[in-house]
Design an enzyme around this catalytic site. Structure first.
Site, short mmCIF file in Angstrom:
data_model
loop_
_atom_site.label_atom_id
_atom_site.label_comp_id
_atom_site.label_asym_id
_atom_site.label_seq_id
_atom_site.Cartn_x
_atom_site.Cartn_y
_atom_site.Cartn_z
N CYS A 47 0.84 -1.20 0.00
CA CYS A 47 0.00 0.00 0.00
C CYS A 47 0.88 1.26 0.00
O CYS A 47 1.73 1.42 0.88
CB CYS A 47 -0.88 -0.02 1.24
N TYR A 66 -4.50 6.04 -8.80
CA TYR A 66 -5.66 5.20 -8.48
C TYR A 66 -6.88 5.61 -9.31
O TYR A 66 -7.68 4.75 -9.72
CB TYR A 66 -5.97 5.29 -6.99
#
Length: 353
Positions: free
Chosen positions: A65, A220
């Site tokens: 992440c 993203y």
């Protein structure tokens, strides 16, 4: 080179930390990726329940992440490895047959990675709550919350979550690194956000805004969009921002984004650029160019990777497993291997094209 535009002064929304939730449901239905808002926002020292002291705090992270990557970078470059403990989740979420639910972060050091055919040695069980939770979701549920995200800064003494917004965690770690037990002297430890230098902080804030909106979160918005138009806008904004930063570094051949010293702006840019060539170029459909094609950004990337603590904070196997291991067929690509394999390439600034 003109500085990036100053972000809005609307104090209800810091656009370098989070995005507007206005019409979020409708935007998602139209194919846009809209990141949610973190719910735990306590501040060390300002909240009397959470004083800054060594060996009290803990991090829950997933090394794939990028928001967790920010936090592990701050922990390591600030010399806090020995005083802030850490648990690492497996890079893929739970599967459809999980007894609780699918798509949850889990602590499972025995789980096999498809990329390596073996467990990942960095993964751990949960050690901070005293309850050996398997799921990150359970840490939140213990406080009556429904969130499921990482990173989490956790207080082992009160058994409470302090914060789960990465941008705020890294600033707290920096501000109170000495009190938290840094092994580095004041002279050797970088000050990521020097509050005694207002012009520099203003420049960091401007860069943070540009980097978050167009690059960190922009990746993203491109990769997880289900709309061609939304994807195209994010794609264009991402590469335009890379071009601006390339020129920003080239203007005076500065080593870091704000000049001679490594700051929070560099730390926040690094996780995305670290992932771009070996992961995002393909997985996030950001195939306009590689960072190798931006010579000043590539040399900056290699320079940051060489800093003490950075390579130890960066786990490309977890990134590859995490992003591709949750794709439709769970197959992880093995490349690229030209001009060199990654992360080995980050030790070679001369590879810039």
């Amino acid at each position: 080179m003109a500085p990036p535009k100053t972000p809005s002064k609307d104090t209800s929304l810091n656009t370098s930390v989070e995005e507007s939730q206005s019409d979020a449901v409708a935007r998602r239905l139209k194919g846009e990726f809209v990141r949610g808002v973190s719910g735990f926002r306590s501040v060390l020292e300002e909240d009397p329940d959470f004083p800054a002291e060594p060996n009290r705090y803990h991090l829950f992270v997933a090394l794939n992440c990028p928001w967790c990557h920010r936090v592990t970078l701050a922990r390591n470059v600030l010399g806090l490895q020995n005083s802030i403990t850490m648990d690492v989740a497996f890079p893929n979420r739970t599967l459809e047959d999980d007894p609780v639910a699918a798509s949850l972060w889990e602590f499972n050091p025995q789980r096999i990675a498809t990329l390596t055919g073996a467990p990942l040695p960095e993964c751990t069980s949960e050690t901070a709550t005293g309850r050996q939770f398997r799921l990150v979701k359970q840490i939140y549920e213990a406080e009556g919350a429904s969130e499921t995200s990482v990173p989490i800064l956790y207080d082992k003494k009160t058994k409470r979550i302090v914060a789960n917004e990465s941008a705020e965690i890294i600033r707290m770690l920096n501000r109170y690194a000495g009190k938290l037990g840094s092994t580095l002297s004041d002279a050797d430890r970088p000050d990521l956000y020097p509050t005694d230098n207002a012009p520099l902080c203003d420049e960091i804030d401007r860069l943070n805004h540009q980097i978050y909106v167009n690059i960190n979160n922009g990746a993203y918005k491109a990769g997880f969009s289900s709309s061609q138009d939304v994807y195209a806008t994010a794609f264009v904004n991402y590469f335009e921002a890379l071009g601006v930063l390339e020129q920003h570094l080239a203007a005076d051949n500065r080593p870091y984004l704000t000049g001679e010293t490594f700051t929070e702006a560099d730390l926040r840019l690094f996780p995305t650029l670290f992932r771009h060539d070996p992961v995002y170029y393909l997985r996030m459909k950001l195939n306009g160019a590689m960072i190798l094609d931006y010579p000043h950004l590539w040399r900056w990337l290699c320079r940051v990777y060489a800093l003490q603590g950075v390579a130890d904070s960066s786990a490309l196997v977890h990134c590859r497993q995490g992003y591709f291991g949750r794709s439709w067929n769970n197959v992880v690509p093995l490349g690229p291997f030209r001009p060199m394999t990654y992360p080995e390439a980050f030790a070679h600034p001369e590879l810039a094209r």
